[in-house]
Design a protein around this motif. Structure first.
Motif, short mmCIF file in Angstrom:
data_model
loop_
_atom_site.label_atom_id
_atom_site.label_comp_id
_atom_site.label_asym_id
_atom_site.label_seq_id
_atom_site.Cartn_x
_atom_site.Cartn_y
_atom_site.Cartn_z
N VAL A 67 0.83 -1.21 0.00
CA VAL A 67 0.00 0.00 0.00
C VAL A 67 0.86 1.25 0.00
N THR A 68 1.92 1.25 0.81
CA THR A 68 2.79 2.43 0.91
C THR A 68 3.48 2.72 -0.42
N PHE A 87 2.53 1.85 -3.40
CA PHE A 87 1.52 2.28 -4.38
C PHE A 87 1.13 3.74 -4.15
N VAL A 88 0.86 4.09 -2.89
CA VAL A 88 0.44 5.45 -2.56
C VAL A 88 1.56 6.45 -2.85
N LEU A 89 2.78 6.11 -2.44
CA LEU A 89 3.90 7.03 -2.66
C LEU A 89 4.19 7.20 -4.15
N ARG A 90 4.10 6.13 -4.90
CA ARG A 90 4.34 6.21 -6.34
C ARG A 90 3.31 7.15 -6.99
N PHE A 91 2.05 7.00 -6.60
CA PHE A 91 1.00 7.87 -7.15
C PHE A 91 1.22 9.31 -6.70
N LEU A 92 1.56 9.49 -5.42
CA LEU A 92 1.76 10.83 -4.87
C LEU A 92 2.92 11.55 -5.55
N PHE A 93 4.07 10.87 -5.64
CA PHE A 93 5.26 11.51 -6.20
C PHE A 93 5.12 11.75 -7.70
N LYS A 94 4.43 10.86 -8.41
CA LYS A 94 4.31 11.00 -9.86
C LYS A 94 3.23 12.00 -10.27
N ASN A 95 2.15 12.08 -9.51
CA ASN A 95 0.99 12.83 -9.98
C ASN A 95 0.64 14.07 -9.16
#
Length: 448
Positions: free
Chosen positions: A223-224, A226-234
């Motif tokens: 979960v972490t 996935f969330v961080l990847r979405f947060l940092f990319k978008n």
């Protein structure tokens, strides 16, 4: 509330200044003696701690580091922040992109240096009485995991520093070792998260409790990331992201502390959250932004908090009272030989030459920072007592020293590190170049 006297503040700042100065000074001397800097930083705490200053001048030690009721807790806070930043920086070094042809080498060594040494460490807990080293948590299951990790762990920060000092960071060998260590140690941190969760469980160890800990840890990782990847990319580089616009570094430190906090609330050690925050930044941020983040965080971390962390580790050691030298030598030989023989045979299995196999075997033995982190986390969680804490810290220091000495010997002999590094030319770094440049700049300013 949120206050203490000016005398207490002055005393704490003086103690911090002395500890920080000793850490940097002995770290600098260690580097000049071709020894990993972390050894000098821990030595600062050993000199100022109960091992030497506290043994010969106990009143001076108590006055300096226990001068008022809350001083030890204040150093404990700095110690924890330094540990958190160290794990965040380790996550920033994570690497998963390999060149064509290197996948086979990395995969085999990762599997061999993780699974087999871990299994040997686990079996050793049945042959050796580690009950004498149990901490207040009294968790036999957790101490078995800690013993297994101590045999298998490798240090990314220390081995990277060794490569930098030797001027071989650009070599194929160095890039592969760092990549292998990144994946390898992440798997071992998962095991440590399970050990601390089980130790904090408090009740008897059952299959259900272990499976629950494994499920929570793995779920937290997935979960972490996935969330961080979405947060940092978008969501990071957006006009509406006012925290990022206000302070780039502050924004990433905020995320690191939040993720670490969530890990703690889930009964996973907080440092695991910091590690994942660093990995997420490495995987998702654009190269330009990542380099800016890395330079800023490394600068403040390695100038203040991380040296203090390693020095406080030395303060926690009491080698005069809590160190079994004979057992340590036996454990050092077992840990070093186990990891070395397994990695050497794994390399020979994929048809690497003898010297290449030996180089990988020695490099993977540098336990350094992660080895010390393992000991401090296990000690703080009550998994191990102070005797085994001292053994694990000294194991990390000595194996790092041995790895650096071996690689320096190889280069001095003119031997290649591995195929592809036949014509490698060490890029020697002049440690005084910044000072010389600064002196020249000051002279020019005076002439103007």
């Amino acid at each position: 509330m949120f206050d203490f006297s000016s005398i207490e503040l002055s005393h704490f700042l003086l103690a911090t200044a002395i500890l920080l100065a000793f850490a940097h000074l002995l770290g600098f001397i260690a580097e000049r003696l071709m020894i990993p800097r972390v050894i000098g930083e821990v030595a600062a705490g050993i000199i100022l701690g109960p091992t030497l200053l506290g043994y010969f001048y106990p009143h001076a030690f108590s006055w300096l580091f226990a001068g008022f009721p809350q001083e030890d807790r204040m150093f404990g806070l700095m110690y924890q922040i330094g540990l958190t930043l160290l794990m965040f920086c380790s996550g920033l070094k994570f690497h998963t992109k390999f060149k064509k042809g290197d996948g086979k080498i990395t995969s085999v060594i990762i599997l061999a240096s993780t699974i087999l040494p871990f299994a040997l460490g686990w079996l050793a807990s049945y042959l050796i009485d580690f009950g004498q080293f149990l901490g207040p948590a009294n968790s036999v299951f957790s101490i078995k995991i800690v013993v297994a990790i101590s045999i298998a762990v490798t240090s990314i920060p220390v081995i990277s520093k060794i490569f930098n000092d030797l001027g071989i960071m650009h070599s194929r060998f160095a890039k592969l070792v760092i990549a292998i260590a990144g994946v390898h140690d992440t798997l071992l941190w998962v095991a440590l998260g399970i050990a601390t969760a089980v130790a904090g469980h408090g009740g008897p160890v059952t299959a259900g409790a272990v499976l629950k800990s494994v499920g929570i840890t793995v779920g937290f990782i997935l979960v972490t990331i996935f969330v961080l990847r979405f947060l940092f990319k978008n969501l990071t580089i957006r006009n509406g992201n006012f925290l990022f616009r206000a302070s780039h570094v502050g924004y990433f430190l905020f995320i690191m502390f939040v993720v670490s906090s969530v890990a703690g609330y889930l009964n996973i050690d907080t440092i695991f959250g910091a590690l994942l925050a660093g990995i997420g930044a490495k995987m998702a941020l654009p190269p330009t932004l990542f380099k800016r983040l890395e330079q800023s965080v490394l600068h403040i971390s390695f100038s203040w908090f991380i040296p203090v962390y390693f020095a406080v580790v030395g303060l926690k050691l009491d080698l005069a009272k809590h160190f079994d030298l004979v057992f340590f030598i036996q454990y050092l030989l077992f840990a070093t030989l186990a990891q070395s023989i397994i990695v050497f045979l794994a390399c020979k299995l994929i048809r690497q030459d003898r010297i290449t196999s030996l180089n990988f075997a020695m490099a993977m033995n540098a336990r350094g920072g992660p080895g010390i982190v393992l000991s401090t986390v296990a000690f703080s969680a009550g998994i191990i007592n102070q005797d085994f804490f001292a053994i694990l810290v000294m194991l990390a220091l000595i194996t790092s020293w041995l790895a650096g000495s071996w690689l320096r010997f190889v280069l001095n002999k003119g031997w290649r590190l591995m195929p592809g590094d036949e014509d490698i030319v060490p890029e020697k770094i002049n440690n005084d170049s910044d000072i010389i440049h600064l002196q020249q700049q000051i002279k020019r300013e005076k002439l103007e």
